[in-house]
Design an enzyme around this catalytic site. Structure first.
Site, PDB file in Angstrom:
ATOM      1  N   LYS A 206       0.843  -1.445   0.090  1.00 61.06           N
ATOM      2  CA  LYS A 206      -0.011   0.013   0.188  1.00 61.06           C
ATOM      3  C   LYS A 206       0.794   1.160   0.042  1.00 61.06           C
ATOM      4  O   LYS A 206       0.499   2.016  -0.680  1.00 61.06           O
ATOM      5  CB  LYS A 206      -1.006   0.067   1.219  1.00 61.06           C
ATOM      6  CG  LYS A 206      -1.779   1.147   1.413  1.00 61.06           C
ATOM      7  CD  LYS A 206      -2.551   1.038   2.448  1.00 61.06           C
ATOM      8  CE  LYS A 206      -3.525   2.451   2.854  1.00 61.06           C
ATOM      9  NZ  LYS A 206      -4.356   2.430   3.988  1.00 61.06           N
ATOM     10  N   GLU A 212      10.288  -4.792   4.607  1.00 62.10           N
ATOM     11  CA  GLU A 212      10.405  -6.305   3.984  1.00 62.10           C
ATOM     12  C   GLU A 212      10.179  -6.634   2.563  1.00 62.10           C
ATOM     13  O   GLU A 212      10.718  -7.128   1.767  1.00 62.10           O
ATOM     14  CB  GLU A 212       9.417  -7.228   4.873  1.00 62.10           C
ATOM     15  CG  GLU A 212       9.682  -7.137   6.222  1.00 62.10           C
ATOM     16  CD  GLU A 212       8.948  -6.174   7.109  1.00 62.10           C
ATOM     17  OE1 GLU A 212       8.688  -5.054   6.622  1.00 62.10           O
ATOM     18  OE2 GLU A 212       8.833  -6.372   8.410  1.00 62.10           O
ATOM     19  N   GLY A 266      -4.836  -1.709   4.968  1.00 62.28           N
ATOM     20  CA  GLY A 266      -4.160  -2.821   4.538  1.00 62.28           C
ATOM     21  C   GLY A 266      -4.797  -4.169   4.893  1.00 62.28           C
ATOM     22  O   GLY A 266      -4.887  -5.112   3.926  1.00 62.28           O
ATOM     23  N   ARG A 267      -5.393  -4.359   5.988  1.00 57.85           N
ATOM     24  CA  ARG A 267      -5.998  -5.424   6.368  1.00 57.85           C
ATOM     25  C   ARG A 267      -7.397  -5.663   5.974  1.00 57.85           C
ATOM     26  O   ARG A 267      -8.101  -6.731   5.979  1.00 57.85           O
ATOM     27  CB  ARG A 267      -5.946  -5.905   7.640  1.00 57.85           C
ATOM     28  CG  ARG A 267      -6.468  -4.628   8.425  1.00 57.85           C
ATOM     29  CD  ARG A 267      -6.127  -4.746  10.226  1.00 57.85           C
ATOM     30  NE  ARG A 267      -6.686  -3.663  10.890  1.00 57.85           N
ATOM     31  CZ  ARG A 267      -5.982  -2.343  10.901  1.00 57.85           C
ATOM     32  NH1 ARG A 267      -4.977  -2.428  10.139  1.00 57.85           N
ATOM     33  NH2 ARG A 267      -6.359  -1.420  11.602  1.00 57.85           N
ATOM     34  N   GLU A 352      -4.751  -6.410  14.874  1.00 61.34           N
ATOM     35  CA  GLU A 352      -4.433  -5.233  14.312  1.00 61.34           C
ATOM     36  C   GLU A 352      -5.287  -4.061  14.500  1.00 61.34           C
ATOM     37  O   GLU A 352      -5.199  -3.104  14.704  1.00 61.34           O
ATOM     38  CB  GLU A 352      -3.669  -5.389  12.899  1.00 61.34           C
ATOM     39  CG  GLU A 352      -2.728  -3.994  12.514  1.00 61.34           C
ATOM     40  CD  GLU A 352      -2.073  -4.298  11.381  1.00 61.34           C
ATOM     41  OE1 GLU A 352      -2.551  -4.051  10.588  1.00 61.34           O
ATOM     42  OE2 GLU A 352      -0.817  -4.537  11.562  1.00 61.34           O
ATOM     43  N   HIS A 383      -4.948 -32.644  17.801  1.00 56.64           N
ATOM     44  CA  HIS A 383      -3.710 -33.636  18.383  1.00 56.64           C
ATOM     45  C   HIS A 383      -2.632 -32.546  18.819  1.00 56.64           C
ATOM     46  O   HIS A 383      -1.322 -33.107  18.854  1.00 56.64           O
ATOM     47  CB  HIS A 383      -3.097 -34.431  17.087  1.00 56.64           C
ATOM     48  CG  HIS A 383      -4.152 -35.347  16.739  1.00 56.64           C
ATOM     49  ND1 HIS A 383      -4.546 -36.508  17.329  1.00 56.64           N
ATOM     50  CD2 HIS A 383      -5.279 -35.121  15.856  1.00 56.64           C
ATOM     51  CE1 HIS A 383      -5.511 -37.210  17.042  1.00 56.64           C
ATOM     52  NE2 HIS A 383      -5.931 -36.472  15.963  1.00 56.64           N
ATOM     53  N   LYS A 511       9.224  -1.038  14.027  1.00 58.02           N
ATOM     54  CA  LYS A 511       9.910  -0.627  12.568  1.00 58.02           C
ATOM     55  C   LYS A 511      10.995   0.452  12.948  1.00 58.02           C
ATOM     56  O   LYS A 511      12.120   0.221  12.373  1.00 58.02           O
ATOM     57  CB  LYS A 511       8.581   0.117  11.865  1.00 58.02           C
ATOM     58  CG  LYS A 511       7.920  -1.037  11.163  1.00 58.02           C
ATOM     59  CD  LYS A 511       6.869  -0.387  10.160  1.00 58.02           C
ATOM     60  CE  LYS A 511       5.691  -0.924  10.002  1.00 58.02           C
ATOM     61  NZ  LYS A 511       4.677  -0.155   9.170  1.00 58.02           N
TER      62      LYS A 511
HETATM   63  O1  F6P Z   1       3.047  -3.037   9.855  1.00 59.66           O
HETATM   64  C1  F6P Z   1       1.771  -3.067   9.643  1.00 59.66           C
HETATM   65  C2  F6P Z   1       1.064  -2.816   8.220  1.00 59.66           C
HETATM   66  O2  F6P Z   1       0.966  -1.277   8.163  1.00 59.66           O
HETATM   67  C3  F6P Z   1      -0.063  -3.531   7.942  1.00 59.66           C
HETATM   68  O3  F6P Z   1      -1.223  -2.611   8.522  1.00 59.66           O
HETATM   69  C4  F6P Z   1      -0.119  -3.657   6.423  1.00 59.66           C
HETATM   70  O4  F6P Z   1      -1.062  -4.771   6.030  1.00 59.66           O
HETATM   71  C5  F6P Z   1       1.370  -4.123   6.060  1.00 59.66           C
HETATM   72  O5  F6P Z   1       2.070  -3.335   7.311  1.00 59.66           O
HETATM   73  C6  F6P Z   1       1.859  -4.004   5.033  1.00 59.66           C
HETATM   74  O6  F6P Z   1       1.877  -2.748   4.446  1.00 59.66           O
HETATM   75  P1  F6P Z   1       2.125  -2.177   2.891  1.00 59.66           P
HETATM   76  O7  F6P Z   1       1.106  -2.726   2.185  1.00 59.66           O
HETATM   77  O8  F6P Z   1       2.167  -0.630   3.213  1.00 59.66           O
HETATM   78  O9  F6P Z   1       3.566  -2.581   2.671  1.00 59.66           O
END
Ligand code: F6P
Length: 548
Positions: A206, A212, A266-267, A352, A383, A511
């Site tokens: 987003k 990452e 995002g979620r 979240e 299990h 972060k």
């Molecule tokens: O770290 C949390 C977050 O902001 C989430 O809410 C989001 O889904 C995820 O990181 C990824 O963010 P982006 O889509 O901006 O890479």
């Protein structure tokens, strides 16, 4: 919301809880032969059974009073009107517009967003179909065989969960892969197994700032360029983001960038272009069926009276468990292997969104908010950790999921799966008393001493709550319905708790500190001044171990 009404509704529920401590779910069934009839709701494709919850008709009535006192209907209207429901980021939350398939306008920040939603959806689905059908080819002119989604959090969990859930609908000539972790082994273990010449990378972020995702995207790009040359980037990369300028800097052409908007959390973004990998896999028609499932629930949520409104009931049941019965966790147990990633998906959605301890006005929350969400597919969980569900000191409410029909599995295996699901909710509710255990042990011929020694270990207290979601088959539409039910459940809980479910400030500090620590970890000689004792100690040990 009127705090007096809300407090009155809370006290009434507390009093009711105290007055009914000894009433069990089994008692409620014994008193009320019609309990199942009135404690389940059959939507078109999904049946929600909440008859095995520790709630009576009176509990339900008091919980509905609580919802009214919290002004759930008014806040729902504000959500759907595109008002600012995420005040800390000054944003509306209009993910419902992404699954609006009709002509009804939907607004965010005062303007109708449907024309741009529709245009972006068409652009994304056309691209998905062209990749799927082979009209768009890789750098060497071959059809794509592998799709690698690079993203994390909401830019990974939704498409990854849905791609597994909808496996029977994925084109047989395509394989979908998901890379999220900054741990290089995530990408590094995958890429050598793939035919790079026919692999498409879908970078989803987003913000297009997430460490990452940018790290993995850069690593994938480097490997692609080394093997196939710079020109392959244009042919084999595409991206989904709200930050179109940042994507362009990465070297991806405008016609391969799919946008969405800051009013989509995002979620909550699986319904947007973030669903591109899924759309490539299942095709445009099925993707729209998935959206339709979400839209079905939006209509239900907006129109059903509170007492027949599934997301509202889900939220009220969760509030009852959390705030009145003291359950600190909630298990998500799909008896449906293809929903294996659903617990992780709902973990982000619930934790979240509602893992907050500050009210909308900045004051501290006084009670409890989101529980810990976890789970595994049944029967595997049985299990592993079900021991605690049945005999532990913590009461863990469970949401079960099960399909009446399998897709292709051996029908006999499916019967066993269904039987296990039903057996678990039954065992949790009914338990097994000391007298029953003693009788069983006597029938096995054990003597009195042995019975006295063993019986306490074999008693199941029972009265442990669960809900069951039953559907015919796990289709795209059913999946859409299930996800939207939980989204609205989370929203209703947030209204009752009076918190902002659409921000996520709690992820920021880690972060920030990681960025500060990265150079210290990388440079074996960087000074450790200013670090706390534990972190400094660990860095020193890491430096030693790296040398070893
Ligand atoms: O770290 C949390 C977050 O902001 C989430 O809410 C989001 O889904 C995820 O990181 C990824 O963010 P982006 O889509 O901006 O890479």
């Amino acid at each position: 919301m009127d705090p007096t009404d809300l407090a009155t509704a809370f006290y009434a529920l507390e009093g009711h809880r105290e007055d009914n401590l000894s009433v069990t779910i089994a008692d409620l069934f014994a008193e009320d032969p019609k309990r199942f009839d009135d404690f389940h709701i059959a939507l078109d494709d999904v049946l929600f059974d909440f008859s095995k919850q520790r709630i009576s008709r009176q509990t339900l009535a008091l919980l509905l009073d609580l919802a009214r006192a919290a002004k759930v209907e008014e806040r729902r209207a504000a959500l759907f009107a595109g008002e600012i429901v995420n005040p800390t980021e000054a944003r509306p939350a209009m993910h419902m517009a992404l699954r609006n398939l009709g002509a009804t306008p939907m607004f965010a920040n005062g303007s109708d967003v449907m024309p741009e939603v529709f245009a972006e959806r068409q652009k994304m689905l056309r691209f998905a179909e062209d990749i799927r059908g082979g009209a768009i080819k890789s750098a060497n002119g071959a059809a794509f065989t592998d799709i690698v989604n690079i993203g994390i959090g909401g830019s990974d969990l939704g498409p990854a969960m849905a791609a597994k859930a909808l496996t029977p609908f994925i084109a047989p000539h395509l394989s979908l892969h998901f890379v999220a972790n900054v741990d290089g082994s995530d990408l590094g273990d995958l890429l050598p197994k793939l035919p790079l010449e026919t692999t498409l990378f879908v970078v989803c972020s987003k913000t297009f700032t997430t460490l990452e995702t940018l790290t993995n995207a850069a690593a994938a790009r480097k490997i692609l360029v080394e093997k196939l040359g710079e020109a392959a980037v244009a042919a084999q990369f595409c991206a989904v983001s709200t930050a179109l300028d940042k994507v362009a800097d990465f070297g991806i052409a405008a016609d391969r960038i799919f946008g969405f908007w800051d009013w989509v959390g995002g979620r909550y973004s699986i319904w947007s272009s973030i669903g591109l990998s899924l759309a490539i896999g299942i095709g445009a028609e099925k993707f729209e069926k998935f959206l339709l499932g979400g839209q079905d629930i939006d209509k239900h949520f907006c129109s059903a009276p509170l007492e027949k409104n599934v997301p509202v009931l889900m939220a009220l049941i969760a509030i009852w468990s959390r705030n009145f019965c003291g359950s600190a966790s909630q298990a998500i147990i799909p008896y449906d292997q293809r929903l294996a990633r659903l617990p992780a998906y709902l973990q982000q959605l619930e934790m979240e969104s509602n893992g907050k301890s500050v009210l909308l006005d900045g004051a501290s929350v006084e009670g409890m908010t989101a529980p810990i969400i976890f789970g595994e597919p049944g029967t595997n969980g049985q299990h592993a950790f079900f021991q605690l569900f049945h005999q532990g000191t913590e009461i863990v409410p469970v949401d079960f999921f099960v399909a009446a029909q399998p897709f292709a599995a051996d029908p006999q295996q499916h019967q066993l799966l269904v039987a296990n699901c039903l057996a678990q909710s039954q065992a949790l509710m009914l338990g097994r008393s000391q007298a029953e255990v003693e009788q069983i042990l006597r029938a096995r011929g054990l003597d009195a001493d042995e019975i006295a020694r063993l019986a306490p270990h074999k008693v199941f207290a029972g009265n442990r709550p669960s809900s069951t979601f039953l559907y015919k088959r796990l289709s795209p539409r059913v999946l859409g319905q299930l996800l939207a039910l939980y989204e609205h459940k989370v929203f209703v809980q947030s209204v009752i708790w009076d918190i902002d479910p659409f921000d996520q400030w709690g992820v920021e500090l880690g972060k920030e500190l990681a960025l500060r620590l990265a150079p210290i970890v990388a440079d074996g000689k960087a000074p450790l001044d200013g670090l706390d004792g534990s972190t400094a100690g660990l860095v020193t040990q890491i430096r030693k171990l790296k040398k070893g």
